[in-house]
Design a protein around this motif. Structure first.
Motif, PDB file in Angstrom:
ATOM      1  N   ALA A   1       0.911  -1.206   0.307  1.00 63.15           N
ATOM      2  CA  ALA A   1       0.282  -0.061  -0.219  1.00 63.15           C
ATOM      3  C   ALA A   1       1.090   1.346   0.111  1.00 63.15           C
ATOM      4  O   ALA A   1       0.405   1.761  -0.478  1.00 63.15           O
ATOM      5  CB  ALA A   1      -1.127  -0.148   1.286  1.00 63.15           C
TER       6      ALA A   1
ATOM      7  N   ASP B   1       1.161   4.020  -2.593  1.00 56.87           N
ATOM      8  CA  ASP B   1       1.557   5.726  -1.944  1.00 56.87           C
ATOM      9  C   ASP B   1       2.186   6.370  -2.593  1.00 56.87           C
ATOM     10  O   ASP B   1       2.021   7.757  -3.155  1.00 56.87           O
ATOM     11  CB  ASP B   1       1.015   5.469  -0.980  1.00 56.87           C
ATOM     12  CG  ASP B   1      -0.451   5.516  -0.517  1.00 56.87           C
ATOM     13  OD1 ASP B   1      -0.997   4.833  -1.384  1.00 56.87           O
ATOM     14  OD2 ASP B   1      -0.822   5.341   1.005  1.00 56.87           O
TER      15      ASP B   1
ATOM     16  N   ARG C   1       1.693   7.032  -6.562  1.00 56.68           N
ATOM     17  CA  ARG C   1       0.607   7.634  -6.705  1.00 56.68           C
ATOM     18  C   ARG C   1       1.081   8.616  -6.361  1.00 56.68           C
ATOM     19  O   ARG C   1       1.031  10.174  -7.403  1.00 56.68           O
ATOM     20  CB  ARG C   1      -0.681   7.473  -5.902  1.00 56.68           C
ATOM     21  CG  ARG C   1      -1.365   8.300  -5.503  1.00 56.68           C
ATOM     22  CD  ARG C   1      -2.105   8.901  -7.148  1.00 56.68           C
ATOM     23  NE  ARG C   1      -2.621   7.600  -8.036  1.00 56.68           N
ATOM     24  CZ  ARG C   1      -2.356   7.468  -9.614  1.00 56.68           C
ATOM     25  NH1 ARG C   1      -2.694   9.023  -9.617  1.00 56.68           N
ATOM     26  NH2 ARG C   1      -2.945   7.034 -10.094  1.00 56.68           N
TER      27      ARG C   1
ATOM     28  N   GLU D   1       0.190   0.587  -9.299  1.00 58.26           N
ATOM     29  CA  GLU D   1       0.042   1.393  -9.494  1.00 58.26           C
ATOM     30  C   GLU D   1      -0.569   2.950 -11.340  1.00 58.26           C
ATOM     31  O   GLU D   1      -1.187   3.534 -11.783  1.00 58.26           O
ATOM     32  CB  GLU D   1       1.027   2.956  -8.365  1.00 58.26           C
ATOM     33  CG  GLU D   1      -0.576   3.948  -8.337  1.00 58.26           C
ATOM     34  CD  GLU D   1      -1.699   3.842  -6.996  1.00 58.26           C
ATOM     35  OE1 GLU D   1      -1.819   2.424  -6.827  1.00 58.26           O
ATOM     36  OE2 GLU D   1      -2.165   4.828  -7.729  1.00 58.26           O
TER      37      GLU D   1
ATOM     38  N   SER E   1      -6.173  11.666  -3.070  1.00 60.38           N
ATOM     39  CA  SER E   1      -5.737   9.854  -3.484  1.00 60.38           C
ATOM     40  C   SER E   1      -5.132   9.909  -1.440  1.00 60.38           C
ATOM     41  O   SER E   1      -5.608   8.664  -0.967  1.00 60.38           O
ATOM     42  CB  SER E   1      -3.889  10.504  -3.700  1.00 60.38           C
ATOM     43  OG  SER E   1      -3.535  11.134  -3.176  1.00 60.38           O
TER      44      SER E   1
ATOM     45  N   VAL F   1      -8.650   7.532  -0.899  1.00 64.42           N
ATOM     46  CA  VAL F   1      -8.577   6.366  -1.411  1.00 64.42           C
ATOM     47  C   VAL F   1      -7.677   5.984  -0.721  1.00 64.42           C
ATOM     48  O   VAL F   1      -7.617   4.859   0.100  1.00 64.42           O
ATOM     49  CB  VAL F   1      -7.863   6.353  -2.923  1.00 64.42           C
ATOM     50  CG1 VAL F   1      -7.753   4.972  -3.177  1.00 64.42           C
ATOM     51  CG2 VAL F   1      -8.963   7.138  -4.207  1.00 64.42           C
ATOM     52  N   SER F   2      -6.118   6.066   0.426  1.00 66.86           N
ATOM     53  CA  SER F   2      -5.781   6.221   0.628  1.00 66.86           C
ATOM     54  C   SER F   2      -6.054   5.931   1.955  1.00 66.86           C
ATOM     55  O   SER F   2      -5.433   4.395   3.334  1.00 66.86           O
ATOM     56  CB  SER F   2      -4.848   6.796   0.956  1.00 66.86           C
ATOM     57  OG  SER F   2      -3.734   6.862   2.395  1.00 66.86           O
TER      58      SER F   2
ATOM     59  N   TYR G   1     -10.857  -3.440  -0.073  1.00 65.04           N
ATOM     60  CA  TYR G   1     -10.959  -2.176  -1.074  1.00 65.04           C
ATOM     61  C   TYR G   1      -9.247  -2.448  -0.951  1.00 65.04           C
ATOM     62  O   TYR G   1      -8.865  -1.402  -2.037  1.00 65.04           O
ATOM     63  CB  TYR G   1     -11.016  -1.808   0.134  1.00 65.04           C
ATOM     64  CG  TYR G   1     -11.222   0.469  -0.624  1.00 65.04           C
ATOM     65  CD1 TYR G   1     -11.924   0.769  -1.541  1.00 65.04           C
ATOM     66  CD2 TYR G   1     -10.192   1.078  -0.671  1.00 65.04           C
ATOM     67  CE1 TYR G   1     -11.975   1.640  -2.558  1.00 65.04           C
ATOM     68  CE2 TYR G   1      -9.910   2.036  -1.409  1.00 65.04           C
ATOM     69  CZ  TYR G   1     -10.940   2.609  -1.880  1.00 65.04           C
ATOM     70  OH  TYR G   1     -11.564   4.240  -2.893  1.00 65.04           O
ATOM     71  N   LEU G   2      -8.202  -2.860  -0.694  1.00 67.30           N
ATOM     72  CA  LEU G   2      -7.172  -3.110  -1.107  1.00 67.30           C
ATOM     73  C   LEU G   2      -6.283  -3.454  -2.020  1.00 67.30           C
ATOM     74  O   LEU G   2      -5.904  -3.093  -2.431  1.00 67.30           O
ATOM     75  CB  LEU G   2      -6.199  -2.898   0.562  1.00 67.30           C
ATOM     76  CG  LEU G   2      -4.476  -2.690   1.599  1.00 67.30           C
ATOM     77  CD1 LEU G   2      -4.649  -1.427   1.384  1.00 67.30           C
ATOM     78  CD2 LEU G   2      -4.957  -3.601   2.313  1.00 67.30           C
TER      79      LEU G   2
ATOM     80  N   ARG H   1      -6.707  -0.300  -4.391  1.00 66.24           N
ATOM     81  CA  ARG H   1      -5.741   0.831  -3.776  1.00 66.24           C
ATOM     82  C   ARG H   1      -5.067   0.196  -4.518  1.00 66.24           C
ATOM     83  O   ARG H   1      -3.588   1.050  -4.490  1.00 66.24           O
ATOM     84  CB  ARG H   1      -6.156   0.633  -2.264  1.00 66.24           C
ATOM     85  CG  ARG H   1      -4.394   1.767  -1.724  1.00 66.24           C
ATOM     86  CD  ARG H   1      -4.907   2.390  -0.727  1.00 66.24           C
ATOM     87  NE  ARG H   1      -3.816   3.282  -0.138  1.00 66.24           N
ATOM     88  CZ  ARG H   1      -3.329   2.720   0.716  1.00 66.24           C
ATOM     89  NH1 ARG H   1      -3.133   1.376   1.599  1.00 66.24           N
ATOM     90  NH2 ARG H   1      -2.455   3.840   1.475  1.00 66.24           N
TER      91      ARG H   1
END
Lengths: 357, 307
Positions: free
Chosen positions: A193, A197, A200, A222, B14, B17-18, B208-209, B213
């Motif tokens: 994750a 990020d 992103r 991503e 973002s 979403v995060s 969701y992850l 995401r």
């Protein structure tokens, strides 16, 4: 931990069996899960190659997701007690635990990946010249960026990562003098994750080529959301599932030859302490297929670079190169000494950011 | 340093979403804790939801079906925790930790065939007019449906706990299970329902992850998100809207610090990274200094009708 208990049980059971069968036991400690699709996956491929090569003469055992630090010491001790003849510790953060445990078990051979401490005669270190691969993808990145901003997801500020950033930038800049590198530190080897990020954040700021120094495929996932305008590279493993774009090439760590050689040395009693640092010539660093998303001439240039590095004709750190503060590092035609690279703690000229302390 | 390269619109987008996975998990855990049960298995339920959701979405090509399956699977898994702690009266802390370990192992077992596969992902919804508003449109109104579901869930939980009779019963059970029992409420049944709901929410967060995401399956991909969700519940002192703030704060700071780095700012990144945890500790200090901590009085205590 549930899994750890199972593995520990298996190790104990296996230890009893080993003494009877007298097979050599090779053990592996991994920082992430085998299923990361990157770093740890490739190490495990090496472990499987050992098993395949030596068959019943060798026994392998491994443990996944071992935290770097005190916990690693416990795991290593457990492995050494359970009859492992050679233990491979496959992350930088295992450096001190490896040496500490090695002191207590002089008959067990230890091999630590990417570190530099060999405090006892039974500790070797091994590493791959990843910066050779970074040079090739840096060239592709510099040639293909449209925004002139290329990104690097960095894990920890250690020499191996800094070599990678420098090599990536130097070769991107040779292809495109206007290029700028954006470095983002995530302080983890594996956190999909957070890696996503970081990708992103860079994409939002106009970066259109991303390379990662972390272990999962998340940065590519991503980049894939951008529908082709952002490209990236497979890291540690081929990550072919994300081709032909965003994954346009990859740096593959191929540990198989090294692991087979070292376990073989333990079996025939010729194992000796050493510091191995192999790269493209030995087949330890491999560039995966360069896809058709890369223009033909860029692909040809990249392949020429691979050939030159493999043949030993070109070193990615060949002068003239200045340090970021403007002081000279390498003179015209001078090649970086391994010692300089192994302790690299500075950026090359042109990178404006600072290395976190 | 070039802060102008950070686009606040994209940053907020973002951030939302995060933060959504931890928001789902935290709001579910809040209901569980309000009923007086401490379930430390959030991480395990999340990752189970992540893989089940991913597997179902890949198989059926329907992300929404994936979410539904994830919620169901994690809720069923949480029932094992419920049976152990509510009927067999096992220790909640130990059982919750066990649930995390089981979830991590189970998910990597189920996940083996799904590594390296791409999943169908949720499309961003587009509402006429408001999605096209300048600034606010791309910031708030161009997300996928689950972002709005998570916010609606917070509102729903708030309304349920504050205004509904059932919510009052749930809170009574969490504050004093003996009194609730004396009034004739089925303490164990209420708690089982809360645990089930908490499991379903954690499953949605996990899915969701893996579906939006990141979107892919990687073993161990929650990487501690479940523990952050637990911290957020404490941070929020067991109030639903504060959970929303906490989740966006925790998620937002991660995104912000990565953006600041990408913009070339080096100093202070470490401080920013640790700030949510420092704030959580400060909140704990403040609420205990004030004497009125928001924790349900029966939190973590076992209940048996005979006692």
């Amino acid at each position: 931990m549930f899994k750890k208990i199972l593995v520990a049980g298996a190790l104990t059971a296996a230890a009893l069996g080993t003494q009877a069968a007298a097979a050599t036991k090779a053990c592996f400690v991994y920082v992430g899960p085998i299923g990361d699709g990157g770093w740890t996956y490739q190490h495990h491929q090496g472990a499987l190659a050992v098993k395949e090569t030596y068959g019943d003469d060798v026994e392998i055992a491994w443990q996944e997701t071992v935290p770097e630090g005190a916990d690693a010491e416990r795991v290593l001790t457990q492995m050494a007690l359970s009859g492992c003849n050679i233990i491979f510790t496959t992350s930088f953060g295992y450096m001190d635990p490896t040496n500490n445990v090695a002191a207590k078990f002089p008959d067990v051979k230890f091999e630590h990946a990417t570190g530099y401490k060999r405090l006892h005669p039974n500790v070797s270190t091994y590493d791959a010249r990843f910066y050779e691969g970074r040079a090739v993808v840096g060239h592709i990145a510099g040639s293909m960026t449209k925004t002139n901003k290329i990104g690097y997801i960095a894990s920890f500020p250690i020499p191996e990562v800094i070599q990678g950033i420098n090599s990536y930038y130097l070769h991107a800049k040779k292809a495109n003098p206007d290029v700028e590198v954006v470095v983002t530190w995530v302080y983890t080897w594996f956190d999909p994750a957070k890696e996503a990020d970081a990708a992103r954040a860079m994409i939002d700021q106009g970066v259109d080529v991303i390379t990662a120094h972390t272990d999962s495929t998340a940065p590519l996932a991503e980049a894939a959301k951008e529908g082709g305008s952002v490209i990236g590279f497979g890291q540690a493993s081929d990550m072919a599932a994300f081709g032909p774009s965003p994954r346009v090439a990859s740096i593959i760590d191929n540990w198989n030859p090294y692991y087979i050689k070292r376990v073989g040395a333990v079996m025939d009693g010729t194992w000796e302490q050493q510091a191995s640092w192999a790269g493209m010539p030995e087949g330890e660093v491999v560039i995966g297929e360069i896809t058709d998303a890369v223009p033909a001439e860029v692909k040809a240039e990249a392949e020429a670079m691979i050939a030159a590095i493999t043949a030993g004709e070109y070193h990615p750190f060949t002068g003239p190169i200045n340090k970021a503060d403007g002081s000279p590092w390498l003179a015209e035609g001078e090649i970086a000494a391994d010692g300089d690279l192994l302790s690299m703690g500075f950026y090359v000229e042109g990178i404006t950011a600072e290395i976190p302390k | 340093m070039d802060l102008s390269s950070i686009n606040p619109v994209l940053l907020v987008a973002s951030l939302m979403v995060s933060a959504t996975p931890i928001l789902f998990a935290a709001i579910g855990e809040l209901v569980v804790e309000k009923a007086g049960v401490l379930n430390l298995g959030v991480e395990g339920m999340m990752i189970t939801g992540a893989i089940v959701g991913f597997a179902v979405a890949v198989t059926t090509s329907s992300p929404l079906l994936g979410f539904a399956a994830a919620a169901l699977a994690s809720a069923v898994l949480s029932l094992s925790f419920g049976v152990l702690t509510q009927y067999l009266l096992s220790n909640q802390v130990a059982t919750g930790l066990g649930l995390t370990l089981v979830g991590l192992g189970l998910s990597s077992l189920i996940g083996r065939p799904y590594e390296g596969i791409k999943s169908p992902t949720l499309p961003d919804i587009h509402i006429p007019v408001i999605s096209d508003l300048p600034v606010v449109g791309p910031m708030l109104f161009q997300h996928d449906i689950m972002v709005y579901v998570s916010i609606a869930l917070v509102a729903g939980v708030w309304g349920f706990l504050k205004y509904s009779r059932l919510g009052l019963i749930l809170r009574a059970v969490g504050e004093s299970h003996d009194a609730a029992h004396a009034l004739g409420y089925k303490v164990v049944r209420v708690r089982m329902a809360a645990i089930f709901f908490g499991g379903a929410c954690a499953g949605l967060g996990g899915a969701y992850l893996s579906l939006v995401r990141v979107p892919q399956w990687t073993e161990g991909m929650t990487a501690g998100a479940g523990w952050i969700a637990l911290a957020i519940v404490v941070f929020a002192s067991w109030r639903p809207w504060r959970v929303l703030i906490g989740a966006y704060l925790f998620g937002g700071i991660t995104v912000l610090q990565l953006n600041l780095q990408a913009a070339g700012l080096q100093f202070g990144v470490e401080y920013l990274s640790m700030s949510p945890y420092v704030i959580t500790i400060l909140v704990l200090v403040v609420i205990s200094a004030r004497g009125a901590h928001g924790a349900p009085a029966s939190l973590g205590r076992p209940f048996h009708a005979s006692s």
